[in-house]
Design a protein around this motif. Sequence first.
Motif, short mmCIF file in Angstrom:
data_model
loop_
_atom_site.label_atom_id
_atom_site.label_comp_id
_atom_site.label_asym_id
_atom_site.label_seq_id
_atom_site.Cartn_x
_atom_site.Cartn_y
_atom_site.Cartn_z
N VAL A 404 0.74 -1.25 0.09
CA VAL A 404 -0.05 -0.05 0.06
C VAL A 404 0.87 1.40 0.11
O VAL A 404 2.02 1.12 0.28
CB VAL A 404 -0.84 -0.06 1.18
CG1 VAL A 404 -1.99 -1.16 1.21
CG2 VAL A 404 -0.02 -0.23 2.53
N SER A 406 -0.06 4.45 1.62
CA SER A 406 -0.23 5.28 2.37
C SER A 406 -0.68 4.95 3.96
O SER A 406 -1.09 3.39 3.93
CB SER A 406 -1.43 6.42 2.13
OG SER A 406 -2.66 5.77 2.03
N GLU A 409 -4.27 3.67 3.65
CA GLU A 409 -4.72 2.44 2.99
C GLU A 409 -4.09 1.38 4.01
O GLU A 409 -4.88 0.19 4.12
CB GLU A 409 -3.71 2.20 1.90
CG GLU A 409 -4.33 3.25 0.73
CD GLU A 409 -3.61 2.94 -0.64
OE1 GLU A 409 -3.25 1.69 -0.98
OE2 GLU A 409 -3.13 3.93 -1.12
N ALA A 412 -7.03 1.14 6.58
CA ALA A 412 -8.23 0.49 6.17
C ALA A 412 -8.24 -1.07 5.96
O ALA A 412 -8.96 -1.85 6.23
CB ALA A 412 -8.41 1.14 4.81
N LEU A 413 -7.01 -1.54 5.44
CA LEU A 413 -6.54 -2.74 5.12
C LEU A 413 -6.47 -3.68 6.82
O LEU A 413 -7.22 -4.68 6.44
CB LEU A 413 -5.19 -2.90 4.54
CG LEU A 413 -5.08 -4.65 4.08
CD1 LEU A 413 -5.91 -5.19 3.29
CD2 LEU A 413 -3.43 -4.76 3.75
#
Length: 427
Positions: A404, A406, A409, A412-413
């Motif tokens: 990813v 950032s 990200e 979120a993952l």
Amino acid sequence: MDASWSDPRHVLDVVERLLSAPRPQLLARFSAGLGKLIPHHAVAMQTGDCPRSPLKVVGDQAIAHAVTSVELQRLVERSEPGKPLVIDGVLGGVERRLVLLASMPAVGQGAVLAMVPEDAEPPAAELELAAQLWDILSTDAGQRAADPGPEVLASNLAAATARAQAITDLGQTHAATLATLLAVLRSGRLSDAVARRTATDLAADAVLELKGVVDRDQALSEEQMDEAFAVLKTQLADLVRHTDVDVDLVDPVGDAALPQDIAHTARTLTRGLVLAALDRPATTRLRASWRLDGSVLRITVRDDSPEVADAIPARGLTERLTTLGGHWEVDAVPGWGTTVTAVLPLGVAEPPELRPLDRLNPREVEVLTGISQGLRNRQIAGQLQLSEHTVKFHVRNILDKLDVSSRGEAAALARDLRLEPVAHRSA
């Protein structure tokens, strides 16, 4: 002797061309440079400094294609380091007049060259000069092997792994065939006792030679871990003797063998980590150790410097480690010291398919937990008792491993994969 060899500038030019040759071209360039000094039909070399290809031959293809490692090993046993010899020996399946040049430099495993000269009795002066040039080339080759570049390490290790598998398969096939032959020839059903005895002796010799090929390949492509670490201690002896820091180099336990390129890389990484630790302010104690952990070698250097801002390993060391599929584990606690571990795989293997979070080590999971909670690096550092620089190092690794770009990200993952919160250390 060709008149040009009496000119020091010509000799230095030859040396310069040899030392500037890429590794795969060393033998060919040596043969070409030596052509006017000692004209020859072919040269064959056995070296302990190239796990990828310890046997090399250039020259007359009728000779080169027939040279075997068994022949060269027999010539190695007759050679004398530093002394050129003119002998009769078998090379390429034929007994010939040969020139043997052997070198055993302070760095590296050494090398032996067998040359098929055009003149059966090369002059002594030419032989002596050739031996000196071979010493120079062998010393340079040993130094290159001790400190190879990342691309060389990767190709060497892959080739050595494939060669080891091929040798195992070949050895098993030939050993089974020869064992069957021996059983048949020893049978009492045959009437010709002399023929049976002679054939049995020949087959027994063949079995021993086959075992010798495997043993020699292992000797040329591996180092025992304790011996490899002893070399490291010798390399660091003067530094340890003259520094005020208490340096403890802990001998590894066990007698496991390491691929030669892994041993070289382990020494390079350890030296780099030790030097970096000694450069940190207020370091008074330092401990370096190697430990086998399954299929990886763990190289750990601990120091007690309270300053941990520069604990992240240098880029050059990182390139060497990651090229071989390795990674760092860094634990730096302000006021307590730094522990850096290089996790170095012992061979080239296809990694199993992992879930994204399985790629993270426990410390990175802790940092990712903080990211998913919206914490900044300084806050995460406070919770985990790490320096902010160390947290940045972990964040960079997390982004790379999760593929990813950032922190958002990554967070979120982590939420999508239901990352379990990790209990933090108490402050």
